[in-house]
Design a protein around this motif. Sequence first.
Motif, PDB file in Angstrom:
ATOM      1  N   ARG A 269      52.440  79.851  60.668  1.00 54.83           N
ATOM      2  CA  ARG A 269      53.233  79.077  59.717  1.00 54.83           C
ATOM      3  C   ARG A 269      52.347  78.067  58.978  1.00 54.83           C
ATOM      4  NH1 ARG A 269      57.225  77.498  62.933  1.00 54.83           N
ATOM      5  NH2 ARG A 269      58.623  79.195  62.374  1.00 54.83           N
ATOM      6  N   THR A 270      51.527  77.350  59.733  1.00 56.67           N
ATOM      7  CA  THR A 270      50.659  76.346  59.119  1.00 56.67           C
ATOM      8  C   THR A 270      49.669  76.998  58.166  1.00 56.67           C
ATOM      9  OG1 THR A 270      50.826  75.125  61.170  1.00 56.67           O
ATOM     10  CG2 THR A 270      49.145  74.381  59.643  1.00 56.67           C
ATOM     11  N   THR A 271      49.093  78.118  58.596  1.00 57.03           N
ATOM     12  CA  THR A 271      48.100  78.779  57.744  1.00 57.03           C
ATOM     13  C   THR A 271      48.736  79.257  56.440  1.00 57.03           C
ATOM     14  OG1 THR A 271      47.208  79.595  59.834  1.00 57.03           O
ATOM     15  CG2 THR A 271      46.189  80.426  57.838  1.00 57.03           C
ATOM     16  N   VAL A 272      49.931  79.839  56.545  1.00 54.77           N
ATOM     17  CA  VAL A 272      50.621  80.303  55.339  1.00 54.77           C
ATOM     18  C   VAL A 272      50.952  79.108  54.446  1.00 54.77           C
ATOM     19  CG1 VAL A 272      52.765  81.340  54.475  1.00 54.77           C
ATOM     20  CG2 VAL A 272      51.572  82.398  56.399  1.00 54.77           C
ATOM     21  N   PHE A 273      51.401  78.044  55.072  1.00 56.45           N
ATOM     22  CA  PHE A 273      51.793  76.854  54.306  1.00 56.45           C
ATOM     23  C   PHE A 273      50.599  76.278  53.546  1.00 56.45           C
ATOM     24  CE2 PHE A 273      52.650  72.204  54.107  1.00 56.45           C
ATOM     25  CZ  PHE A 273      53.766  72.252  53.284  1.00 56.45           C
ATOM     26  N   GLU A 274      49.460  76.215  54.236  1.00 56.65           N
ATOM     27  CA  GLU A 274      48.253  75.694  53.576  1.00 56.65           C
ATOM     28  C   GLU A 274      47.886  76.569  52.386  1.00 56.65           C
ATOM     29  OE1 GLU A 274      46.705  72.826  54.218  1.00 56.65           O
ATOM     30  OE2 GLU A 274      48.255  72.432  55.737  1.00 56.65           O
ATOM     31  N   GLY A 275      48.041  77.885  52.554  1.00 55.05           N
ATOM     32  CA  GLY A 275      47.764  78.808  51.452  1.00 55.05           C
ATOM     33  C   GLY A 275      48.723  78.566  50.304  1.00 55.05           C
ATOM     34  N   ALA A 276      50.006  78.424  50.643  1.00 54.45           N
ATOM     35  CA  ALA A 276      51.037  78.240  49.617  1.00 54.45           C
ATOM     36  C   ALA A 276      50.796  76.958  48.824  1.00 54.45           C
ATOM     37  CB  ALA A 276      52.415  78.224  50.271  1.00 54.45           C
ATOM     38  N   LYS A 277      50.311  75.923  49.511  1.00 50.56           N
ATOM     39  CA  LYS A 277      50.070  74.631  48.844  1.00 50.56           C
ATOM     40  C   LYS A 277      49.108  74.777  47.666  1.00 50.56           C
ATOM     41  CE  LYS A 277      49.178  71.492  52.155  1.00 50.56           C
ATOM     42  NZ  LYS A 277      49.139  70.302  52.991  1.00 50.56           N
ATOM     43  N   LYS A 278      48.178  75.729  47.825  1.00 49.61           N
ATOM     44  CA  LYS A 278      47.178  75.908  46.757  1.00 49.61           C
ATOM     45  C   LYS A 278      47.769  76.686  45.588  1.00 49.61           C
ATOM     46  CE  LYS A 278      43.421  75.911  50.055  1.00 49.61           C
ATOM     47  NZ  LYS A 278      42.877  76.902  50.974  1.00 49.61           N
ATOM     48  N   VAL A 279      48.852  77.406  45.828  1.00 47.12           N
ATOM     49  CA  VAL A 279      49.422  78.244  44.783  1.00 47.12           C
ATOM     50  C   VAL A 279      50.437  77.484  43.942  1.00 47.12           C
ATOM     51  CG1 VAL A 279      50.803  80.325  44.339  1.00 47.12           C
ATOM     52  CG2 VAL A 279      49.055  80.331  46.142  1.00 47.12           C
ATOM     53  N   PHE A 280      51.243  76.652  44.617  1.00 50.10           N
ATOM     54  CA  PHE A 280      52.340  75.989  43.913  1.00 50.10           C
ATOM     55  C   PHE A 280      51.981  74.553  43.557  1.00 50.10           C
ATOM     56  CE2 PHE A 280      54.261  78.917  47.046  1.00 50.10           C
ATOM     57  CZ  PHE A 280      54.810  79.820  46.152  1.00 50.10           C
ATOM     58  N   SER A 281      52.395  74.129  42.367  1.00 52.32           N
ATOM     59  CA  SER A 281      52.203  72.717  42.040  1.00 52.32           C
ATOM     60  C   SER A 281      53.261  71.912  42.785  1.00 52.32           C
ATOM     61  CB  SER A 281      52.314  72.511  40.534  1.00 52.32           C
ATOM     62  OG  SER A 281      53.480  73.151  40.038  1.00 52.32           O
ATOM     63  N   GLU A 282      54.474  72.489  42.860  1.00 50.64           N
ATOM     64  CA  GLU A 282      55.523  71.829  43.619  1.00 50.64           C
ATOM     65  C   GLU A 282      56.061  72.827  44.633  1.00 50.64           C
ATOM     66  OE1 GLU A 282      59.322  69.517  42.236  1.00 50.64           O
ATOM     67  OE2 GLU A 282      57.658  69.273  40.831  1.00 50.64           O
ATOM     68  N   LEU A 283      56.049  72.473  45.914  1.00 49.66           N
ATOM     69  CA  LEU A 283      56.403  73.455  46.938  1.00 49.66           C
ATOM     70  C   LEU A 283      57.905  73.631  47.088  1.00 49.66           C
ATOM     71  CD1 LEU A 283      53.776  72.670  49.643  1.00 49.66           C
ATOM     72  CD2 LEU A 283      54.258  74.940  48.733  1.00 49.66           C
ATOM     73  N   PRO A 284      58.375  74.866  46.931  1.00 50.71           N
ATOM     74  CA  PRO A 284      59.815  75.086  47.068  1.00 50.71           C
ATOM     75  C   PRO A 284      60.296  75.039  48.530  1.00 50.71           C
ATOM     76  CG  PRO A 284      58.701  77.079  46.237  1.00 50.71           C
ATOM     77  CD  PRO A 284      57.644  76.086  46.577  1.00 50.71           C
ATOM     78  N   LEU A 285      59.410  75.272  49.468  1.00 48.00           N
ATOM     79  CA  LEU A 285      59.826  75.249  50.881  1.00 48.00           C
ATOM     80  C   LEU A 285      58.908  74.309  51.662  1.00 48.00           C
ATOM     81  CD1 LEU A 285      60.305  79.043  51.831  1.00 48.00           C
ATOM     82  CD2 LEU A 285      62.082  77.411  51.243  1.00 48.00           C
ATOM     83  N   SER A 286      59.481  73.547  52.574  1.00 44.66           N
ATOM     84  CA  SER A 286      58.649  72.728  53.447  1.00 44.66           C
ATOM     85  C   SER A 286      58.045  73.634  54.519  1.00 44.66           C
ATOM     86  CB  SER A 286      59.492  71.647  54.109  1.00 44.66           C
ATOM     87  OG  SER A 286      60.356  72.243  55.054  1.00 44.66           O
ATOM     88  N   GLU A 287      57.068  73.113  55.253  1.00 48.06           N
ATOM     89  CA  GLU A 287      56.422  73.948  56.268  1.00 48.06           C
ATOM     90  C   GLU A 287      57.448  74.478  57.269  1.00 48.06           C
ATOM     91  OE1 GLU A 287      52.866  72.401  58.039  1.00 48.06           O
ATOM     92  OE2 GLU A 287      52.969  73.799  59.723  1.00 48.06           O
ATOM     93  N   LYS A 288      58.344  73.610  57.684  1.00 45.75           N
ATOM     94  CA  LYS A 288      59.354  73.999  58.686  1.00 45.75           C
ATOM     95  C   LYS A 288      60.238  75.141  58.204  1.00 45.75           C
ATOM     96  CE  LYS A 288      62.113  70.760  60.336  1.00 45.75           C
ATOM     97  NZ  LYS A 288      62.026  69.297  60.279  1.00 45.75           N
ATOM     98  N   GLU A 289      60.441  75.189  56.875  1.00 43.32           N
ATOM     99  CA  GLU A 289      61.365  76.191  56.330  1.00 43.32           C
ATOM    100  C   GLU A 289      60.735  77.571  56.158  1.00 43.32           C
ATOM    101  OE1 GLU A 289      64.287  73.409  53.615  1.00 43.32           O
ATOM    102  OE2 GLU A 289      62.231  73.734  52.996  1.00 43.32           O
ATOM    103  N   ILE A 290      59.423  77.648  56.322  1.00 48.46           N
ATOM    104  CA  ILE A 290      58.779  78.953  56.150  1.00 48.46           C
ATOM    105  C   ILE A 290      59.125  79.847  57.335  1.00 48.46           C
ATOM    106  CG2 ILE A 290      56.542  80.131  56.029  1.00 48.46           C
ATOM    107  CD1 ILE A 290      55.518  77.795  54.442  1.00 48.46           C
ATOM    108  N   GLU A 291      59.619  81.029  57.010  1.00 50.02           N
ATOM    109  CA  GLU A 291      60.156  81.888  58.062  1.00 50.02           C
ATOM    110  C   GLU A 291      59.071  82.828  58.607  1.00 50.02           C
ATOM    111  OE1 GLU A 291      63.621  85.161  58.734  1.00 50.02           O
ATOM    112  OE2 GLU A 291      63.481  84.232  56.754  1.00 50.02           O
ATOM    113  N   ILE A 292      58.710  82.607  59.861  1.00 52.67           N
ATOM    114  CA  ILE A 292      57.713  83.466  60.503  1.00 52.67           C
ATOM    115  C   ILE A 292      58.373  84.126  61.719  1.00 52.67           C
ATOM    116  CG2 ILE A 292      55.448  83.555  61.633  1.00 52.67           C
ATOM    117  CD1 ILE A 292      55.192  82.545  58.787  1.00 52.67           C
ATOM    118  N   THR A 293      58.321  85.444  61.790  1.00 50.35           N
ATOM    119  CA  THR A 293      58.909  86.123  62.944  1.00 50.35           C
ATOM    120  C   THR A 293      57.854  87.000  63.608  1.00 50.35           C
ATOM    121  OG1 THR A 293      59.588  87.946  61.515  1.00 50.35           O
ATOM    122  CG2 THR A 293      61.226  86.238  61.929  1.00 50.35           C
TER     123      THR A 293
END
Length: 572
Positions: free
Chosen positions: A9-33
């Motif tokens: 989750r953290t790794t994906v979130f860190e990646g997403a941070k670089k893509v989006f200027s404004e993040l649509p989902l917080s780290e907690k909301e990222i769905e990892i199964t």
Amino acid sequence: METLQQNVRTTVFEGAKKVFSELPLSEKEIEITQATQEKFGHYQCNSAMKWAKVLKKVPREIAEAVVASMNHEPFEKIEVAGPGFINLTFKNTFLSERINRVAHDPRLGVPPLDQAQKIVVEFSSPNIAKEMHVGHLRSTIIGDALARLFEFLGADVVRLNHVGDWGTAFGMLIAHMREEVPEALSGEKEADLPQLMEWYRASKKRFDEDEEFKKRARGAVVALQGGEEDALKGWEKICEISRKAFEAVYRVLDIHLEERGESFYNPMLPHVVEDLEKKGLITVSEGAKCVFHEGIRIPLMVQKSDGGYNYDTTDMAAMLHRIEEEKADRILIVTDAGQNLHFELIRRTCEQAGYLDPEKVRFDHVPFGVVLGPDGKKFRTRSGETERLVDLLQAAINKADEILVMREEGMDPSQRKELAEILGIDAIKYADLSSNRISDYVFSYERMLRFEGNTAAFILYSYVRIHGIKRKIGEEIDLSSESIVLEHPSEVGLGLHLLRFSEALGSMEQELLPNILTDYLYLLAQKFNLFFRDCRVEGDPAQNRRLLLCELAASVLGQGLQILGIKTVEKM
Ligand code: ARG
């Protein structure tokens, strides 16, 4: 130590941070199964669809952009699949490094809860002057497992037995016993629960038929509620007789709880009703004080038309006490699903009265299904009476013994007896915990005592076998400086599963479903078998590091069983 899932989750979130200027989902909301199939990898991220919706872009493109900006270091493979799922596979070296930390961690990689938490777990809760029934057995087994889980997670757990020890019925019983068996009431003569139940039935009959007796019974209720010494003494005696029978069951099950019955809340009841009145929540309906809720026809009735308080009032007081006096962060009440509506009314009323703030205190009514007999109907004995719990437990022990006589020829009888006592009770507990709590389940000695499949015996047997490996190769081998290396696919499969122990406990903690843990342990036993089939331990150059993996598997299995309240044995 964070879980693998959290790491992803953290790794994906860190990646997403670089893509989006404004993040649509917080780290907690990222769905990892966890990946549903091995061929997809180890974990899956399903959030690209949500990101895409906000950004009005194609999910696949978003997923690919996130993957391109992610840290790939821990991963063997990251793939975008289907409409935009991200599939991730860890490197064996990464998993090996992880599992070595877990192998030398006394908590087996399971972090304690973030903050110190006070957790009230109310379970068992039989009624005075009545036999405990299979519903109470389920509550006892499930409640104990949940309490043990929270204890392992480092919470301050209060285990409460909310026995039904108060009410107008006791007046009847006291009046009857005073007249017919005063020596039992005074304690001069020992009495047991079956006798007590007989007197209870007789008192009820008299109450319905004899006007004069009815008056005396009512008088006894008034005396009891007024705290009159003689009545109180009689009531205490009745509780004591019942308690002895309950304790016999708890002893066999090895369950410990603190009795805090309905009577405990008695002095608080008038205040609760006054307070609800003050807050404008009460509607008087046919003389009774009620709290109505939108969309529910039946109200919570906190005071009867005759002025008496009841089950509903007591539960309101109990909630208030647990929140304000116990200062609980979580409250769990384990009962049959027949009480769903009751606790929904309690929850809503507590919220409206301002007793319960769901942001601060999490309250769960933990319901369970009915125990069915082999005929698919509610479990009963042949005579049609509900089975006495002690008899039911003893029958499981006897049946376990019969099986052991056949299986383990030549076993020393006293050792066999001891094993049968453990196996019989384990089988009952495991059968209950491994079926989804919410559904009804069929009680079958034959099935619960099988040695194959998802049963206590199978898991126990695996545990003993894994333990035996080290014994066989040499207990004196020092593994403290060994490092596990996960290489062979079956070895990786076992290692990955062991690393998911804390994820299993995390889901159980959130969903309050013990079968999450039994499923995990069952799969662990199976993964171990695959590993043991494919990877040589004894005499292999990798012997010692594989022994360490075996040891970890045994520890996780043992800890899991401990949380379920299932006793283990070293030999079988
Ligand atoms: N004594 C009740 C029964 O046997 C269960 C009590 C459940 N707990 C509660 N707080 N109402 O059905």
